[in-house]
Scaffold this motif. Sequence first.
Motif, short mmCIF file in Angstrom:
data_model
loop_
_atom_site.label_atom_id
_atom_site.label_comp_id
_atom_site.label_asym_id
_atom_site.label_seq_id
_atom_site.Cartn_x
_atom_site.Cartn_y
_atom_site.Cartn_z
N THR A 162 0.80 -1.22 0.00
CA THR A 162 0.00 0.00 0.00
C THR A 162 0.84 1.27 0.00
O THR A 162 0.29 2.36 -0.08
CB THR A 162 -0.93 0.01 1.22
OG1 THR A 162 -0.13 -0.02 2.40
CG2 THR A 162 -1.88 -1.17 1.20
N GLU A 163 2.13 1.15 0.13
CA GLU A 163 2.99 2.33 0.20
C GLU A 163 3.65 2.58 -1.14
O GLU A 163 4.09 1.66 -1.82
CB GLU A 163 4.07 2.11 1.27
CG GLU A 163 3.50 1.88 2.65
CD GLU A 163 4.56 1.40 3.62
OE1 GLU A 163 4.84 2.12 4.60
OE2 GLU A 163 5.13 0.32 3.37
N THR A 164 3.75 3.86 -1.51
CA THR A 164 4.34 4.21 -2.80
C THR A 164 5.78 3.72 -2.91
O THR A 164 6.22 3.33 -4.00
CB THR A 164 4.31 5.73 -3.02
OG1 THR A 164 4.98 6.38 -1.94
CG2 THR A 164 2.87 6.25 -3.09
N ARG A 165 6.51 3.70 -1.80
CA ARG A 165 7.93 3.35 -1.85
C ARG A 165 8.15 1.89 -2.23
O ARG A 165 9.27 1.50 -2.57
CB ARG A 165 8.59 3.65 -0.52
CG ARG A 165 8.06 2.84 0.65
CD ARG A 165 8.73 3.26 1.96
NE ARG A 165 8.20 2.54 3.11
CZ ARG A 165 8.70 1.38 3.52
NH1 ARG A 165 9.71 0.82 2.89
NH2 ARG A 165 8.18 0.80 4.58
N ARG A 166 7.12 1.09 -2.17
CA ARG A 166 7.27 -0.33 -2.52
C ARG A 166 7.20 -0.57 -4.02
O ARG A 166 7.45 -1.68 -4.48
CB ARG A 166 6.21 -1.15 -1.81
CG ARG A 166 6.31 -1.09 -0.29
CD ARG A 166 5.59 -2.22 0.40
NE ARG A 166 5.72 -2.13 1.83
CZ ARG A 166 6.77 -2.58 2.52
NH1 ARG A 166 7.78 -3.13 1.88
NH2 ARG A 166 6.79 -2.47 3.83
N TYR A 167 6.83 0.46 -4.78
CA TYR A 167 6.64 0.30 -6.22
C TYR A 167 7.82 0.90 -6.98
O TYR A 167 8.17 2.06 -6.77
CB TYR A 167 5.34 0.95 -6.66
CG TYR A 167 4.11 0.23 -6.16
CD1 TYR A 167 3.65 0.43 -4.86
CD2 TYR A 167 3.44 -0.66 -6.97
CE1 TYR A 167 2.54 -0.25 -4.39
CE2 TYR A 167 2.31 -1.34 -6.51
CZ TYR A 167 1.88 -1.13 -5.22
OH TYR A 167 0.78 -1.79 -4.76
N GLY A 168 8.37 0.12 -7.88
CA GLY A 168 9.51 0.59 -8.64
C GLY A 168 9.16 1.08 -10.03
O GLY A 168 10.00 1.69 -10.70
N TYR A 169 7.93 0.83 -10.45
CA TYR A 169 7.54 1.18 -11.81
C TYR A 169 6.20 1.92 -11.76
O TYR A 169 5.26 1.47 -11.09
CB TYR A 169 7.41 -0.08 -12.67
CG TYR A 169 8.64 -0.93 -12.65
CD1 TYR A 169 8.76 -1.99 -11.75
CD2 TYR A 169 9.72 -0.65 -13.49
CE1 TYR A 169 9.89 -2.76 -11.70
CE2 TYR A 169 10.86 -1.43 -13.45
CZ TYR A 169 10.95 -2.48 -12.55
OH TYR A 169 12.08 -3.23 -12.51
#
Length: 124
Positions: free
Chosen positions: A106-113
Motif C-alpha cells: 500500500t505504500e508508494t515506496r514499494r513500487y519501482g515502476y
Amino acid sequence: VQLQASGGGLVQAGGSLRLSCAASGRTFSNYRAGWFRQAPGKEREFVAAIRRSGGNTVYADSVKGRFTISRDNAKNTVYLQMNSLKPEDTAVYYCAATSASSWPPTETRRYGYWGQGTLVTVSS
C-alpha cells in the motif's frame, strides 16, 4: 517494465469509469500491481492492489465496495473499474508495479515502476 495508463475523463457524480494500464517490456505476471491517486495539493494515496495471479486484492477504505481492480495477464493489462463516483474521487490516477514480496503493498515506496497518470474528474 513500462506502464501506460488510460481511460480517465470527466464524469458526473454517480457515474462510472474504467481505467486501464498496459504493461510492456517484461513479463507482467511477475509483478504485483496497484493503483494510486493524487488530488491537487495532496499526497499520492493508495487505492487498490492485486496479486500476480489476480487471486487476491486489497482496497483503500474510501473506495471499498465502489472500485474493483482486476488484471488480464494474457493482455499485460490491469484495470480499475470505478463505480458510484464521487467528487472527492477527482484526482490523477497512477498505475504501478512492484516485485516486492510484502502484502499488501500500500505504500508508494514499494513500487519501482509507475505509469504517467490519467486524470479523473467527477463533477457534482
